[in-house]
Design an enzyme around this catalytic site. Sequence first.
Site: not given
Length: 256
Positions: A16, A19, A67-68, A146, A159-160, A162-163
């Site tokens: 990543g 950016s 592409d991961l 996160s 997202y949550s 995964a983090k």
Amino acid sequence: MKSLLASPDTAVIVTGGASGLGLASARALAAVGRDVALWDIQAEKAQNRASEIAKEFGVAALGVGVDLCDPSALRAALNATRAALPRIGGLLHAAGTVDTGSLEGITPEKWDAGIHVHLRAFALLVQALLPDLRANPGSAVVGIASINATLGNHINPIYSAAKGGMLSLIRSLADGLGRDNIRINAISPGQILTPMLQPAVDSLPAGTFERRILLSRLGQPEEIGRVARFLLSDEASYITAAEIVVDGGNISSQRM
């Protein structure tokens, strides 16, 4: 005298890296003389940012399109990086996406994409880099997690999850990696003003995020980059399996 933060002087792969938090971290590392490889799905942008870093800081910097979510793409990206930067002693996994569809928006495809980029790619990269990390004393790994791994938020369950998984993965990997004196840690940012957060900032009433934060402001990507640089340096030589929360006092806040 060489800055302690420049030790070790091995290269760092930053996913990543084109950016946001990845780019800010790559710049922070380059500022103390560490070579960097910016891996990003946006190949041209990664190459442009790498050229800018090389020119500004006088380090070797490589932009790699990858592409991961595609495990087969990791080998080619790693081979290209090893060819350009043979002494790799660090990994910062900052690549990611965020879902905003709540429970109703989960699909098998979205679930797989989110878990794969945040979590599966991280595990596979550490596995693939193990020979490099073992060969270079002072090697370290950092995953960008996160505060959503701790706080409840109905908007982005993928997202949550995964983090949260990243925090558990890091604790698990730290056991084995520690036997080779390789450290691995997590940074859990709060609300940092990145391209990922900007749409939410633009759509919500002014001060929505700041109201809860004890420092009463959003964080800047550079504030995460400096913590990443520290954790990847010998300055953090006795820190492993840790989660460093950088959120301006969000998790501990009781403000309404």
